[in-house]
Scaffold this motif. Structure first.
Motif, PDB file in Angstrom:
ATOM      1  N   LEU A 108       0.796  -1.225   0.000  1.00 26.89           N
ATOM      2  CA  LEU A 108       0.000   0.000   0.000  1.00 26.89           C
ATOM      3  C   LEU A 108       0.835   1.284   0.000  1.00 26.89           C
ATOM      4  CD1 LEU A 108      -3.202   0.603   2.088  1.00 26.89           C
ATOM      5  CD2 LEU A 108      -1.569   2.409   1.636  1.00 26.89           C
ATOM      6  N   THR A 109       1.744   1.405   0.945  1.00 25.78           N
ATOM      7  CA  THR A 109       2.457   2.681   1.069  1.00 25.78           C
ATOM      8  C   THR A 109       3.349   2.938  -0.145  1.00 25.78           C
ATOM      9  OG1 THR A 109       2.424   2.319   3.455  1.00 25.78           O
ATOM     10  CG2 THR A 109       3.790   4.109   2.650  1.00 25.78           C
ATOM     11  N   VAL A 110       3.939   1.877  -0.665  1.00 22.15           N
ATOM     12  CA  VAL A 110       4.732   2.012  -1.894  1.00 22.15           C
ATOM     13  C   VAL A 110       3.830   2.562  -3.003  1.00 22.15           C
ATOM     14  CG1 VAL A 110       5.992   0.738  -3.676  1.00 22.15           C
ATOM     15  CG2 VAL A 110       6.272   0.110  -1.264  1.00 22.15           C
ATOM     16  N   SER A 138       1.241   5.755   8.319  1.00 25.03           N
ATOM     17  CA  SER A 138       1.967   5.575   7.064  1.00 25.03           C
ATOM     18  C   SER A 138       1.527   6.614   6.031  1.00 25.03           C
ATOM     19  CB  SER A 138       1.751   4.161   6.521  1.00 25.03           C
ATOM     20  OG  SER A 138       2.809   3.800   5.673  1.00 25.03           O
ATOM     21  N   ASP A 139       0.237   6.898   5.998  1.00 24.65           N
ATOM     22  CA  ASP A 139      -0.277   7.901   5.059  1.00 24.65           C
ATOM     23  C   ASP A 139       0.233   9.287   5.429  1.00 24.65           C
ATOM     24  OD1 ASP A 139      -1.914   5.531   5.186  1.00 24.65           O
ATOM     25  OD2 ASP A 139      -3.277   6.518   3.800  1.00 24.65           O
ATOM     26  N   GLN A 140       0.249   9.572   6.725  1.00 24.74           N
ATOM     27  CA  GLN A 140       0.782  10.869   7.167  1.00 24.74           C
ATOM     28  C   GLN A 140       2.237  11.034   6.753  1.00 24.74           C
ATOM     29  OE1 GLN A 140       0.062  12.236  11.182  1.00 24.74           O
ATOM     30  NE2 GLN A 140      -1.531  10.701  11.514  1.00 24.74           N
ATOM     31  N   GLN A 195     -12.227   5.222   7.742  1.00 24.62           N
ATOM     32  CA  GLN A 195     -11.172   5.664   8.664  1.00 24.62           C
ATOM     33  C   GLN A 195     -10.795   4.517   9.615  1.00 24.62           C
ATOM     34  OE1 GLN A 195      -9.817   6.897  11.546  1.00 24.62           O
ATOM     35  NE2 GLN A 195      -8.410   8.323  10.555  1.00 24.62           N
ATOM     36  N   TYR A 196      -9.504   4.259   9.740  1.00 27.31           N
ATOM     37  CA  TYR A 196      -9.087   3.060  10.485  1.00 27.31           C
ATOM     38  C   TYR A 196      -9.430   3.158  11.970  1.00 27.31           C
ATOM     39  CZ  TYR A 196      -5.131   5.081  13.038  1.00 27.31           C
ATOM     40  OH  TYR A 196      -4.367   5.806  13.920  1.00 27.31           O
ATOM     41  N   TYR A 197      -9.437   4.376  12.507  1.00 23.69           N
ATOM     42  CA  TYR A 197      -9.622   4.540  13.958  1.00 23.69           C
ATOM     43  C   TYR A 197     -11.110   4.628  14.324  1.00 23.69           C
ATOM     44  CZ  TYR A 197      -8.592   6.250  18.694  1.00 23.69           C
ATOM     45  OH  TYR A 197      -8.503   6.392  20.055  1.00 23.69           O
ATOM     46  N   PHE A 220      -7.930   8.016  -2.940  1.00 24.12           N
ATOM     47  CA  PHE A 220      -8.463   7.413  -1.711  1.00 24.12           C
ATOM     48  C   PHE A 220      -7.570   6.272  -1.234  1.00 24.12           C
ATOM     49  CE2 PHE A 220     -12.325   9.122  -3.804  1.00 24.12           C
ATOM     50  CZ  PHE A 220     -12.699  10.015  -2.807  1.00 24.12           C
ATOM     51  N   ASP A 221      -7.416   6.206   0.075  1.00 25.19           N
ATOM     52  CA  ASP A 221      -6.767   5.062   0.689  1.00 25.19           C
ATOM     53  C   ASP A 221      -7.868   4.127   1.173  1.00 25.19           C
ATOM     54  OD1 ASP A 221      -5.700   3.191   2.432  1.00 25.19           O
ATOM     55  OD2 ASP A 221      -4.052   4.500   3.004  1.00 25.19           O
ATOM     56  N   LEU A 222      -7.939   2.974   0.531  1.00 19.28           N
ATOM     57  CA  LEU A 222      -9.044   2.058   0.802  1.00 19.28           C
ATOM     58  C   LEU A 222      -8.627   0.861   1.656  1.00 19.28           C
ATOM     59  CD1 LEU A 222     -10.553   2.108  -2.799  1.00 19.28           C
ATOM     60  CD2 LEU A 222     -11.172   3.545  -0.837  1.00 19.28           C
ATOM     61  N   TRP A 243      -4.940   0.297  -1.901  1.00 21.93           N
ATOM     62  CA  TRP A 243      -5.455  -0.504  -0.782  1.00 21.93           C
ATOM     63  C   TRP A 243      -4.503  -1.665  -0.517  1.00 21.93           C
ATOM     64  CZ3 TRP A 243      -7.702  -0.021  -5.565  1.00 21.93           C
ATOM     65  CH2 TRP A 243      -7.727  -1.157  -6.386  1.00 21.93           C
ATOM     66  N   CYS A 244      -4.740  -2.349   0.594  1.00 18.80           N
ATOM     67  CA  CYS A 244      -3.949  -3.540   0.885  1.00 18.80           C
ATOM     68  C   CYS A 244      -4.874  -4.742   0.855  1.00 18.80           C
ATOM     69  CB  CYS A 244      -3.254  -3.408   2.241  1.00 18.80           C
ATOM     70  SG  CYS A 244      -4.379  -3.034   3.597  1.00 18.80           S
ATOM     71  N   SER A 245      -4.309  -5.929   0.871  1.00 16.78           N
ATOM     72  CA  SER A 245      -5.144  -7.116   0.691  1.00 16.78           C
ATOM     73  C   SER A 245      -5.195  -8.003   1.932  1.00 16.78           C
ATOM     74  CB  SER A 245      -4.610  -7.947  -0.486  1.00 16.78           C
ATOM     75  OG  SER A 245      -3.282  -8.354  -0.200  1.00 16.78           O
ATOM     76  N   TYR A 246      -4.458  -7.593   2.972  1.00 15.73           N
ATOM     77  CA  TYR A 246      -4.366  -8.504   4.123  1.00 15.73           C
ATOM     78  C   TYR A 246      -5.394  -8.213   5.203  1.00 15.73           C
ATOM     79  CZ  TYR A 246      -1.459  -4.485   5.344  1.00 15.73           C
ATOM     80  OH  TYR A 246      -1.007  -3.209   5.520  1.00 15.73           O
ATOM     81  N   LYS A 247      -6.145  -7.106   5.060  1.00 15.59           N
ATOM     82  CA  LYS A 247      -7.191  -6.810   6.049  1.00 15.59           C
ATOM     83  C   LYS A 247      -8.463  -7.545   5.626  1.00 15.59           C
ATOM     84  CE  LYS A 247      -4.786  -2.670   7.486  1.00 15.59           C
ATOM     85  NZ  LYS A 247      -4.508  -1.260   7.253  1.00 15.59           N
TER      86      LYS A 247
HETATM   87  C1  LIG Z   1      -3.226  -0.822   7.146  1.00 22.61           C
HETATM   88  C2  LIG Z   1      -3.010   0.522   6.549  1.00 22.61           C
HETATM   89  C3  LIG Z   1      -1.807   0.837   5.898  1.00 22.61           C
HETATM   90  C4  LIG Z   1      -0.679  -0.143   5.838  1.00 22.61           C
HETATM   91  O1  LIG Z   1       0.245   0.156   4.850  1.00 22.61           O
HETATM   92  P1  LIG Z   1       1.251  -0.952   4.292  1.00 22.61           P
HETATM   93  O2  LIG Z   1       2.039  -0.216   3.284  1.00 22.61           O
HETATM   94  O3  LIG Z   1       0.416  -2.059   3.715  1.00 22.61           O
HETATM   95  O4  LIG Z   1       2.073  -1.453   5.424  1.00 22.61           O
HETATM   96  C5  LIG Z   1      -1.695   2.105   5.336  1.00 22.61           C
HETATM   97  N1  LIG Z   1      -2.708   2.998   5.407  1.00 22.61           N
HETATM   98  C6  LIG Z   1      -3.882   2.712   6.035  1.00 22.61           C
HETATM   99  C7  LIG Z   1      -4.971   3.722   6.080  1.00 22.61           C
HETATM  100  C8  LIG Z   1      -4.051   1.481   6.632  1.00 22.61           C
HETATM  101  O5  LIG Z   1      -5.181   1.206   7.293  1.00 22.61           O
END
Ligand SMILES: *Cc1c(COP(=O)(O)O)cnc(C)c1O
Length: 432
Positions: A108-110, A138-140, A195-197, A220-222, A243-247
């Motif tokens: 995701l972050t990459v 990570s987004d910040q 939102q994750y929180y 968007f970060d999904l 987005w990521c695939s592990y959640k």
């Molecule tokens: C889980 C999550 C990440 C994780 O990023 P990785 O690059 O996969 O480690 C990033 N942003 C958000 C909003 C997340 O919930």
């Protein structure tokens, strides 16, 4: 949404599970064990459970490698050379995109950095990035360092969206107002889908419209939205998404990320990008020539050849999503999370110190409920863990509970309620 008359009896949960058309999907996953029974797993927002089909998918690729060596790139039913294509249509269905608008790659972050390299193009007039305050770290960090990378100070370039005083989540009208206020200076609106929180699901369509109205790009970060809520990225007109695939997508720890790039950018070879050979015109990839020619669409952002083992696991997990279908998943999700909400409210009414900060409106949330549990929160969380309920703790005082419609049951939610109820009866968590 279907209106369900919830109640606190055990038979209600059993009845709902009996009628649940998706109930059998639970058998397709491995559950962590607690004292000889399946744990109560409410952490699919953090790491989805292992589909039983993953092992065979990995075995298959190991077998290809064993049997063909390098020729595995071209042989077998899923030649590695084209592997990203074998995840494309399922992925497109999950995020509401055309096939060419999505690709699975990297993490995701990459991918967020790669997308910002193309879509955050600040100049002296237009350089701001709008994102939510308290975004996932990570987004910040990505946004902060992108601003610096282009020679801007994060304090001047980053505009944070905050809830109103006394409120926990953002109002769409406030997001739009901030976008309009900073309009001519805004280069990019970069918002989470969910939102994750807080678990709030944003009105992505309205945000995309507002961003485009002021001439900004929107991404968007999904991470918490993909596989959790219905998405229509193409129709919503987002410029990009990651987005990521592990959640919620259950592809396993460190599983590959996904990217969406809207069709209107598909053939735009003039977009600056950080390129690699796997994004180069497929027909000519192995001619090893000078001069990057991107593939059409999202695949043109690929850098490297596919991580086959991780992709194979992801492919297996996507097959399950396809079999269940997002529409049916969402229907169950609203009912299941509504049930959890009802039971948590019942505990609160009985004196437990619990406060849900996730929006009450099902349209503004996915499956997760975030619960402020007060000064005793940490202890309550540990009580749950030691009794086989796996949920997660976020500083300073939030317990996140995510009943996923794919493998959680109404019985799971009821069992969690019983655990909390027992704790309440023991009298230690009365708020007075
Ligand atoms: C889980 C999550 C990440 C994780 O990023 P990785 O690059 O996969 O480690 C990033 N942003 C958000 C909003 C997340 O919930």
């Amino acid at each position: 949404m279907e209106i369900i008359a919830y109640n606190t009896t055990e038979s209600f949960a059993a009845e709902q599970d009996h009628r649940d058309p998706l109930a059998h999907f639970r058998q397709q996953f491995f559950f962590p064990q607690h004292e000889g029974r399946d744990a109560l797993y409410f952490c699919g927002n953090s790491l989805g459970l292992q589909p039983k089909s993953v092992e065979a998918a990995l075995q298959h690729e190991l077998e290809q490698w064993r049997r063909y060596g390098v020729e595995g790139h071209f042989r077998g039913e899923l030649p590695w050379m084209h592997y990203h294509k074998f995840l494309q249509s399922q992925t497109a269905r999950i995020v509401g995109a055309l096939e060419e608008e999505v690709v699975v790659m990297n993490t995701l972050t990459v991918n967020l950095h790669l997308m910002m390299a193309s879509f955050y193009r600040p100049d002296a007039q237009r350089f701001k990035i709008i994102l939510e305050a308290g975004a996932f770290p990570s987004d910040q960090y990505a946004v902060e360092t992108q601003a610096r990378f282009h020679g801007f100070r994060p304090e001047e370039a980053i505009v944070e969206l905050r809830p109103r005083p006394g409120e926990e989540t953002l109002r769409t009208e406030d997001i739009i107002q901030t976008i309009e206020e900073h309009g001519p200076q805004t280069a990019l609106v970069m918002l989470c889908g969910v939102q994750y929180y807080t678990g709030q699901c944003m009105d992505m369509e309205a945000v995309a419209r507002a961003a485009h109205r002021v001439g900004a790009k929107v991404g968007f970060d999904l991470a918490h939205a993909a596989g959790n809520v219905p998405l229509h990225l193409h129709d919503w007109n987002a410029d990009f998404a990651v987005w990521c695939s592990y959640k919620y997508l259950n592809a396993g720890p460190g599983g590959p990320g996904g990217v969406f790039v809207h069709e209107r950018h598909a053939a735009d070879a003039s977009l600056p990008r950080l390129a690699g050979w796997w994004g180069h015109d497929e027909e000519r990839r192995f001619q090893m020539e000078k001069g990057f020619v991107p593939m059409r669409g999202a695949p043109g952002w690929q850098l490297s050849n596919a991580q086959i083992l991780a992709f194979a696991a992801h492919r297996a997990s996507l097959d399950i999503f396809d079999a269940a279908g997002m529409t049916a998943l969402r229907r169950k999700s609203e009912a299941l999370t509504g049930y959890l909400e009802f039971l948590l409210d019942d505990l609160r009414d009985k004196g437990m110190n619990l406060r849900i900060i996730t929006p009450r409106d099902p349209a503004q949330r996915g499956c997760q409920l975030s619960v402020v549990a007060g000064p005793e929160g940490r202890r309550l969380f540990e009580y749950l863990s030691s009794h086989g309920a796996i949920c997660d703790w976020r500083e300073p005082d939030v317990i996140r509970l995510a009943p996923t419609p794919l493998y959680n049951s109404f019985g799971d939610v009821y069992a969690l309620y019983r655990l909390l109820h027992d704790e309440l009866r023991s009298g230690e968590n009365l708020s007075g």
